[in-house]
Design an enzyme around this catalytic site. Structure first.
Site, PDB file in Angstrom:
ATOM      1  N   CYS A  66      -3.500   3.167   1.978  1.00 57.55           N
ATOM      2  CA  CYS A  66      -4.822   3.530   2.482  1.00 57.55           C
ATOM      3  C   CYS A  66      -4.657   4.177   3.850  1.00 57.55           C
ATOM      4  CB  CYS A  66      -5.736   2.321   2.553  1.00 57.55           C
ATOM      5  SG  CYS A  66      -7.457   2.762   2.832  1.00 57.55           S
ATOM      6  N   HIS A  92       3.124   3.124   2.116  1.00 65.71           N
ATOM      7  CA  HIS A  92       2.004   2.508   2.830  1.00 65.71           C
ATOM      8  C   HIS A  92       1.925   3.100   4.234  1.00 65.71           C
ATOM      9  CE1 HIS A  92      -0.979  -0.568   3.666  1.00 65.71           C
ATOM     10  NE2 HIS A  92      -0.363  -0.803   4.806  1.00 65.71           N
TER      11      HIS A  92
END
Length: 601
Positions: A244, A426
Site C-alpha cells: 500500500c 511492501h
C-alpha cells in the site's frame, strides 16, 4: 439565442438527474479556467470560487447515494410546485429554494424556461462580468472538441468515483437552504477536504459504520496520533499487510506537515486519502517555470493521474541491482518525483563477488528473470552456469535486502530525511536519525501502543528494535504494574503443570519394550525423564511427611496440656508444679544408675 462557444449549452439528462460527481465539476472548472483567456484559475484560486458557486446554485446533496450536483431533485420539486420555481439561478445568487417573488424576478431577467424532462437550458445575463474566468456552474457546458485536457485539474480522477462531500457528514435538515460560507466571504482558494470537518464531533464507531455504508468496498484506515518533534501528528495505520504505497506517501506528507488532518480524527477512508493527495499535488505545482518545463510537468502530471488509483493496491516497481535509487523508468515512479519523495531499495549485488556481478550485470528484476529462463534452455554451458548463479542470487536474497544494500542505504539517506523504502513488495516510511535507519510502524496492532512508533533497520533479518517517537528504545514493562502474587501463582501453576506432564510421560514409558537400536541421545532423555519423575516423587513424599509432623505435634501438645488445665490449683500453687518437674528428672537419674550398674556386673 444563437449557440456560440461562449454561450451556455443545454444540459444532458445525466446532469439533470444529479449524476455528475463533484470531481467532474472540479475538473471542468480547472480545464476551462486554464484554457480560457482570463488566465489560470488554478493559480489564482478561481477554481475554488467556481466550485463554491456551483454548490450554492445547485445545493448540497441530501442523501449518501446522491453524490452529484443535486440538480435533479431541485428541478423535479420545482416543476411540481410552480413553473417559475424550476429556474436555475445564475451565479451570485445564494438561495436555492425559489419563492414566487424570486421566480418573477428571474423571469423578468430573461432566464430560460425548462424544456422537456430530458434537458434544461441555463442562461445567464450577457452584461454580467466574469472576473475569475471560472464557469458559473458546476453543470457547465462541455468543452469544445479541440480542447486538450488540463493535467493539473485531476483529469484522471474519474476512475476514483466521487469524493465524499461535506453534506454526507452533516445533518440532512436544511440542506436546500444552506449557503456555503466560502461564497459569502468570497473565498477563492482551492477546495480542501471538507468531508472531514465533523469527524472530531462524532463517535468513531458510528463514523466507521456510516463510512462503510456510504462507500461499500472501500478500505477504512485507523489514525494513530503521536508526538512528533513536539507536535501532535497523525499517522495512518494499515489494517492488512499488503503493498500500500498510498499510506507510505501520506505518512511522509503527514510527518513533514505538508498535509494536515482535523485534530483527534480517528478513521479515514481511502477515497478521502486520495482527495488529500490530489489537493496537495495541485498545491505543489511550481508557479514560475518556463514553457518547456510546464509542458514536461503537465505530461508527468497526466501520467501520474493515470496510475493514481493503483496507490491503493500496489505499484509495479522494477528495481535494478546496481544502486539504492536505481529503478526502471515506469509511470509509477513519476508519482514520487512529482511529490518530491525519495524512493529507496536495498536489493543490491555485492561488487566483490565477481560471478554474481557478471551473471546479474545491469539487469532489472524482470530482465533477470527472463535471462534465467533463457539460460536454462540454452545449450551453452557458460550461459547455463550464469543462469544458475543468478537464480541462486535471487533465492539467497529473497528478503530483497542485502548487507551491501543496507550499507549503501545508511550512507545514501540523508540525516532526518523522510522517504519511502521498498522491500518485500511492501512500501514503508523511512527516516534516518543519528546515522541509524528507522521504519515507521504502521501495523494496526500497535494502534494503542503509544511508545511503539519506529523500528530500527540494522540487519537483513527484520528483527529490529522498537522505539518511541524520539527514537528511544521501548523500555520494559514497569515492575510496579505486575502483581507479584499473581505472578507467583502463575509460576506455581506452570511448575505444577510441568511436573504432571513429566510424570505422565515417564509413566507411559515401558522400559521392557525399548528397542535395541535406540540412540544414546534418546536413551539419555528417557533416563533423565525417569530421574526427574523420581526426584519430584521424592520431594512430594518429603512434603507430605513434613505436613504430617506439623499436624501431629500440636495434637500431642494439647493432650499433654489437658491435666494441667484440669487442675486449677496448678496456677495458684507454683510449688506443686516445680515438684512435678523435678520428679521425672530424678527418675531418669535412677535409670541411668541402674544401667551403669548393669554394665559393671
Amino acid at each position: 439565442m444563437e449557440n456560440s462557444p461562449d454561450s451556455p449549452q443545454p444540459l444532458e439528462l445525466g446532469v439533470a438527474a444529479g449524476r455528475v460527481s463533484p470531481p467532474e465539476g472540479r475538473r471542468r472548472g480547472g480545464r476551462e479556467a486554464e484554457d480560457g483567456p482570463a488566465g489560470r484559475a488554478v493559480d489564482s484560486g478561481g477554481q475554488g470560487a467556481a466550485a463554491a458557486a456551483a454548490r450554492s446554485s445547485l445545493g448540497d446533496p441530501t442523501s449518501p447515494s446522491q453524490l452529484g450536483c443535486g440538480a435533479g431533485s431541485d428541478l423535479k420539486d420545482g416543476a411540481s410546485s410552480s413553473p417559475a420555481a424550476s429556474e436555475v439561478p445564475s451565479r451570485g445568487q445564494h438561495k436555492v429554494t425559489a419563492s414566487p417573488e424570486l421566480a418573477e424576478a428571474a423571469a423578468g431577467r430573461g432566464s430560460g424556461p425548462v424544456g422537456d424532462t430530458g434537458t434544461c437550458r441555463v442562461e445567464q445575463a450577457a452584461e454580467e462580468p466574469s472576473s475569475t474566468g471560472a464557469p458559473s456552474s458546476s453543470c457547465s457546458e462541455p468543452s469544445p472538441p479541440g480542447d486538450s485536457p488540463s493535467l493539473d485539474s485531476l483529469e484522471s480522477f474519474s476512475n476514483l468515483h466521487s469524493f465524499p462531500s461535506s453534506s454526507e457528514f452533516n445533518s440532512e435538515e436544511g440542506a436546500e437552504t444552506r449557503v456555503p460560507e466560502d461564497v459569502e466571504e468570497g473565498a477563492a482558494g482551492p477546495p480542501r477536504a471538507a468531508p472531514l470537518c465533523k469527524e472530531e464531533e462524532e463517535d468513531p464507531a458510528q463514523v466507521l459504520a456510516a463510512s462503510k455504508e456510504r462507500f461499500p468496498g472501500q478500505s477504512v484506515y485507523h489514525i494513530k496520533w503521536i508526538q512528533w518533534k513536539e507536535e501532535n501528528t497523525p499517522i495512518i495505520t494499515q489494517n492488512e499487510n499488503g503493498p500500500c504505497p498510498l499510506l507510505a506517501i501520506l505518512n511522509v506528507l503527514l510527518l513533514a506537515w505538508k498535509v494536515k488532518l482535523p485534530p483527534m480524527m480517528e478513521i479515514i477512508t481511502a477515497e478521502q486519502l486520495m482527495e488529500y493527495l490530489g489537493d496537495y499535488m495541485l498545491e505543489a505545482k511550481p508557479k514560475e517555470i518556463s514553457e518547456i518545463q510546464r509542458v514536461n510537468y503537465e505530461q508527468n502530471m497526466s501520467d501520474a493521474m493515470a496510475i493514481l488509483h493503483k496507490l491503493q493496491t500496489g505499484l509495479d516497481v522494477n528495481v535494478r541491482f546496481t544502486g539504492v535509487r536505481v529503478f526502471e523508468y515506469t509511470p509509477e515512479c513519476i508519482v514520487f518525483d512529482l511529490l518530491d519523495i525519495p524512493l529507496y531499495h536495498g536489493w543490491l549485488v555485492d561488487p566483490q563477488i565477481d560471478d554474481i556481478v557478471k551473471a546479474v550485470g545491469n539487469c532489472s528484476y524482470n530482465q533477470l528473470v527472463e535471462k534465467i529462463i533463457s539460460c536454462k534452455q540454452s545449450d551453452n554451458s557458460q550461459l547455463v552456469s550464469e543462469g544458475f548463479v543468478a537464480e541462486q542470487f535471487l533465492n539467497n536474497t529473497a528478503t530483497q535486502l542485502t548487507y551491501h544494500g543496507l550499507c549503501e542505504l545508511t550512507s545514501t539517506v540523508q540525516e532526518g530525511e523522510l522517504c519511502v523504502f521498498f522491500r518485500n513488495n511492501h512500501f514503508s516510511t523511512m527516516t534516518k536519525y543519528k546515522g541509524q535507519l528507522y521504519l515507521l510502524v504502521t501495523d494496526q496492532g500497535f494502534l494503542t501502543e503509544e511508545k511503539i512508533v519506529w523500528e530500527s533497520l540494522h540487519n537483513v533479518d527484520g528483527d529490529g528494535n522498537f522505539c518511541d517517537s524520539e527514537f528511544h528504545l521501548r523500555p520494559p514493562s514497569d515492575p510496579e504494574t505486575v502483581y507479584k502474587g499473581q505472578q507467583d501463582q502463575i509460576d506455581q501453576d506452570y511448575l505444577m503443570a510441568l511436573s504432571l506432564q513429566q510424570e505422565q510421560q515417564s509413566q507411559e514409558i515401558n522400559w521392557e519394550q525399548i528397542p535395541e537400536g535406540i540412540s544414546d541421545l534418546e536413551l539419555a532423555k528417557k533416563l533423565q525423564e525417569e530421574e526427574d519423575r523420581r526426584a519430584s516423587q521424592y520431594y512430594q513424599e518429603q512434603e507430605q511427611a513434613q505436613a504430617v509432623v506439623t499436624t501431629t505435634t500440636p495434637s500431642t501438645q494439647a493432650q499433654q496440656g489437658q491435666p494441667a488445665q484440669a487442675s486449677p490449683s496448678s496456677i495458684k500453687q507454683p510449688g506443686n508444679s516445680e515438684r512435678k518437674r523435678k520428679e521425672p528428672r530424678e527418675k531418669d537419674k535412677e535409670k541411668e544408675k541402674e544401667k551403669n550398674s548393669c554394665v559393671i556386673l
